[in-house]
Design a protein around this motif. Structure first.
Motif, PDB file in Angstrom:
ATOM      1  N   THR A 187       0.725  -0.892   0.011  1.00  0.00           N
ATOM      2  CA  THR A 187       0.137  -0.375   0.303  1.00  0.00           C
ATOM      3  C   THR A 187       0.864   1.286  -0.559  1.00  0.00           C
ATOM      4  OG1 THR A 187      -1.524  -0.946   0.941  1.00  0.00           O
ATOM      5  CG2 THR A 187      -1.865   1.484   1.581  1.00  0.00           C
ATOM      6  N   ASN A 188       0.340   1.917  -1.234  1.00  0.00           N
ATOM      7  CA  ASN A 188       0.711   3.782  -1.080  1.00  0.00           C
ATOM      8  C   ASN A 188       0.420   4.994  -0.138  1.00  0.00           C
ATOM      9  OD1 ASN A 188       0.792   4.658  -3.861  1.00  0.00           O
ATOM     10  ND2 ASN A 188       1.194   2.205  -3.684  1.00  0.00           N
ATOM     11  N   MET A 189       1.171   5.892  -0.742  1.00  0.00           N
ATOM     12  CA  MET A 189       0.188   7.325  -0.195  1.00  0.00           C
ATOM     13  C   MET A 189      -0.991   7.398  -1.487  1.00  0.00           C
ATOM     14  SD  MET A 189       0.043   7.934   3.273  1.00  0.00           S
ATOM     15  CE  MET A 189       1.074   8.628   4.359  1.00  0.00           C
ATOM     16  N   ASN A 190       0.111   7.001  -2.617  1.00  0.00           N
ATOM     17  CA  ASN A 190      -0.282   7.718  -3.864  1.00  0.00           C
ATOM     18  C   ASN A 190      -1.672   7.011  -4.407  1.00  0.00           C
ATOM     19  OD1 ASN A 190       2.154   9.762  -4.639  1.00  0.00           O
ATOM     20  ND2 ASN A 190       3.281   7.949  -5.487  1.00  0.00           N
ATOM     21  N   ASP A 191      -1.992   5.760  -4.289  1.00  0.00           N
ATOM     22  CA  ASP A 191      -2.670   5.093  -4.791  1.00  0.00           C
ATOM     23  C   ASP A 191      -4.268   5.608  -2.974  1.00  0.00           C
ATOM     24  OD1 ASP A 191      -4.438   2.931  -5.138  1.00  0.00           O
ATOM     25  OD2 ASP A 191      -3.612   1.492  -3.420  1.00  0.00           O
ATOM     26  N   ILE A 192      -3.754   5.484  -2.075  1.00  0.00           N
ATOM     27  CA  ILE A 192      -4.803   6.297  -1.354  1.00  0.00           C
ATOM     28  C   ILE A 192      -5.050   7.309  -1.494  1.00  0.00           C
ATOM     29  CG2 ILE A 192      -4.929   6.888   1.150  1.00  0.00           C
ATOM     30  CD1 ILE A 192      -2.848   4.803   2.021  1.00  0.00           C
ATOM     31  N   ALA A 193      -4.191   8.607  -2.113  1.00  0.00           N
ATOM     32  CA  ALA A 193      -4.923   9.109  -2.905  1.00  0.00           C
ATOM     33  C   ALA A 193      -5.516   9.918  -3.760  1.00  0.00           C
ATOM     34  CB  ALA A 193      -3.356  10.110  -2.886  1.00  0.00           C
TER      35      ALA A 193
ATOM     36  N   LYS B  68       2.350   6.793   6.190  1.00  0.00           N
ATOM     37  CA  LYS B  68       1.428   5.499   5.894  1.00  0.00           C
ATOM     38  C   LYS B  68       1.324   4.950   7.763  1.00  0.00           C
ATOM     39  CE  LYS B  68       2.797   1.531   3.878  1.00  0.00           C
ATOM     40  NZ  LYS B  68       3.503   0.521   2.845  1.00  0.00           N
ATOM     41  N   ALA B  69       2.271   4.839   8.627  1.00  0.00           N
ATOM     42  CA  ALA B  69       1.920   3.777   9.836  1.00  0.00           C
ATOM     43  C   ALA B  69       1.175   4.408  10.663  1.00  0.00           C
ATOM     44  CB  ALA B  69       2.801   3.484  10.691  1.00  0.00           C
TER      45      ALA B  69
ATOM     46  N   HIS C 191       8.402  -5.974  10.094  1.00  0.00           N
ATOM     47  CA  HIS C 191       9.385  -5.781   9.402  1.00  0.00           C
ATOM     48  C   HIS C 191       9.386  -3.925   9.132  1.00  0.00           C
ATOM     49  CE1 HIS C 191      10.028 -10.054   7.582  1.00  0.00           C
ATOM     50  NE2 HIS C 191       9.067  -9.796   7.646  1.00  0.00           N
ATOM     51  N   ASP C 192       8.336  -3.926   9.469  1.00  0.00           N
ATOM     52  CA  ASP C 192       8.581  -2.167  10.072  1.00  0.00           C
ATOM     53  C   ASP C 192       7.738  -2.175  11.574  1.00  0.00           C
ATOM     54  OD1 ASP C 192       7.154   0.486   9.729  1.00  0.00           O
ATOM     55  OD2 ASP C 192       6.720  -0.174   7.921  1.00  0.00           O
ATOM     56  N   ALA C 193       9.447  -1.330  11.536  1.00  0.00           N
ATOM     57  CA  ALA C 193       9.466  -0.518  13.259  1.00  0.00           C
ATOM     58  C   ALA C 193       8.346   0.307  13.761  1.00  0.00           C
ATOM     59  CB  ALA C 193      10.619  -0.212  13.741  1.00  0.00           C
ATOM     60  N   GLU C 194       8.262   1.359  12.493  1.00  0.00           N
ATOM     61  CA  GLU C 194       7.485   2.344  12.616  1.00  0.00           C
ATOM     62  C   GLU C 194       5.333   1.734  12.937  1.00  0.00           C
ATOM     63  OE1 GLU C 194       5.840   7.216  11.346  1.00  0.00           O
ATOM     64  OE2 GLU C 194       6.866   5.823  10.227  1.00  0.00           O
ATOM     65  N   LEU C 195       5.763   1.023  12.691  1.00  0.00           N
ATOM     66  CA  LEU C 195       4.161   0.350  12.552  1.00  0.00           C
ATOM     67  C   LEU C 195       3.892  -0.835  13.478  1.00  0.00           C
ATOM     68  CD1 LEU C 195       1.791  -0.378  11.337  1.00  0.00           C
ATOM     69  CD2 LEU C 195       3.240  -2.167   9.543  1.00  0.00           C
ATOM     70  N   ALA C 196       4.954  -1.106  14.102  1.00  0.00           N
ATOM     71  CA  ALA C 196       4.936  -1.982  15.257  1.00  0.00           C
ATOM     72  C   ALA C 196       4.995  -1.013  16.169  1.00  0.00           C
ATOM     73  CB  ALA C 196       6.324  -2.678  14.976  1.00  0.00           C
ATOM     74  N   SER C 197       5.327  -0.036  16.264  1.00  0.00           N
ATOM     75  CA  SER C 197       5.511   0.825  17.306  1.00  0.00           C
ATOM     76  C   SER C 197       3.711   1.289  17.606  1.00  0.00           C
ATOM     77  CB  SER C 197       6.225   2.230  17.129  1.00  0.00           C
ATOM     78  OG  SER C 197       6.024   2.980  18.503  1.00  0.00           O
ATOM     79  N   ALA C 198       3.163   1.514  16.338  1.00  0.00           N
ATOM     80  CA  ALA C 198       1.464   1.656  16.611  1.00  0.00           C
ATOM     81  C   ALA C 198       1.151   0.707  16.725  1.00  0.00           C
ATOM     82  CB  ALA C 198       1.292   2.468  15.090  1.00  0.00           C
ATOM     83  N   LEU C 199       1.597   0.148  16.330  1.00  0.00           N
ATOM     84  CA  LEU C 199       0.040  -1.367  16.644  1.00  0.00           C
ATOM     85  C   LEU C 199       0.187  -2.122  17.636  1.00  0.00           C
ATOM     86  CD1 LEU C 199      -0.547  -2.137  13.464  1.00  0.00           C
ATOM     87  CD2 LEU C 199      -1.809  -0.884  13.851  1.00  0.00           C
TER      88      LEU C 199
END
Length: 200
Positions: free
Chosen positions: A17-23, A40-41, A99-107
């Motif tokens: 998933t990428n921000m361009n697609d979401i936009a 994105k996270a 595999h994504d430290a920022e997402l792991a922290s958020a979730l």
């Protein structure tokens, strides 16, 4: 934008998933997204919480018995089976968070630690009622549902209410109940509220 983020997540998974697609799905410029979410996270986390606000709740069931409390957990899983945000989707995101430290922290607090706190609270209540030993360290048991669910998700299998019931009946209850305790408690009357606040 939250709808678009969730649609992209369900179709592609978190990594793809990428921000361009979401936009594009939301019909806005990417800058409009970044004005509200720094990453994105952060956006995906808000999208999950928007569609499943129970992720923010730390309420644990307090039905008056260990079996009743776990029955309530199975009921929650059954409702999630039919929700837009399924257990399978949440677990897939949790796996990608490895595999994504920022997402792991958020979730982590919403998904992994939440499940551990929930089971810990249920077992603590059972110990208070005298249904299970209060002198045993049940910390490994609290990880069972989360660990087994993640293992099943890695294998591409569905984590539904039937699976949660199987783990509880086959692994958790036999592990914590001593012979002769039975399946219900007679020491505590059923409280008026089915919840108590989980202590972090």
């Amino acid at each position: 934008m939250l709808d678009a983020a969730l649609a992209a997540l369900m179709e592609h998974g978190y990594d793809a998933t990428n921000m361009n697609d979401i936009a594009a799905r939301a019909g806005v410029g990417k800058a409009a997204i970044y004005r509200r979410w720094s990453s994105k996270a952060a956006l995906i986390t808000d999208a999950l919480v928007y569609w499943q606000p129970d992720l923010l709740s730390d309420d644990a069931p307090d039905t008056g018995s260990l079996v009743g409390d776990f029955d309530y957990v199975v009921g929650l899983a059954k409702r999630n089976d039919n929700d837009l945000i399924t257990n399978d989707l949440l677990l897939r995101v949790a796996l990608e968070a490895a595999h994504d430290a920022e997402l792991a922290s958020a979730l982590s607090d919403l998904l992994l630690y939440k499940g551990k706190r929930l089971v810990s609270a249920i077992l603590a209540q059972a110990a208070d009622r005298g249904e299970i030993s209060a002198t045993r360290d049940w910390s490994l048991v609290t990880d069972v549902i989360v660990a087994m669910s993640l293992l099943r998700a890695i294998g591409g299998q569905t984590v539904d209410a039937d699976f949660v019931r199987q783990v509880i009946d086959t692994l958790i209850l036999p592990a914590v109940q001593t012979p002769g305790t039975g399946k219900t408690s007679t020491k505590t009357a059923k409280p008026s509220s089915p919840h108590r606040r989980v202590q972090a």
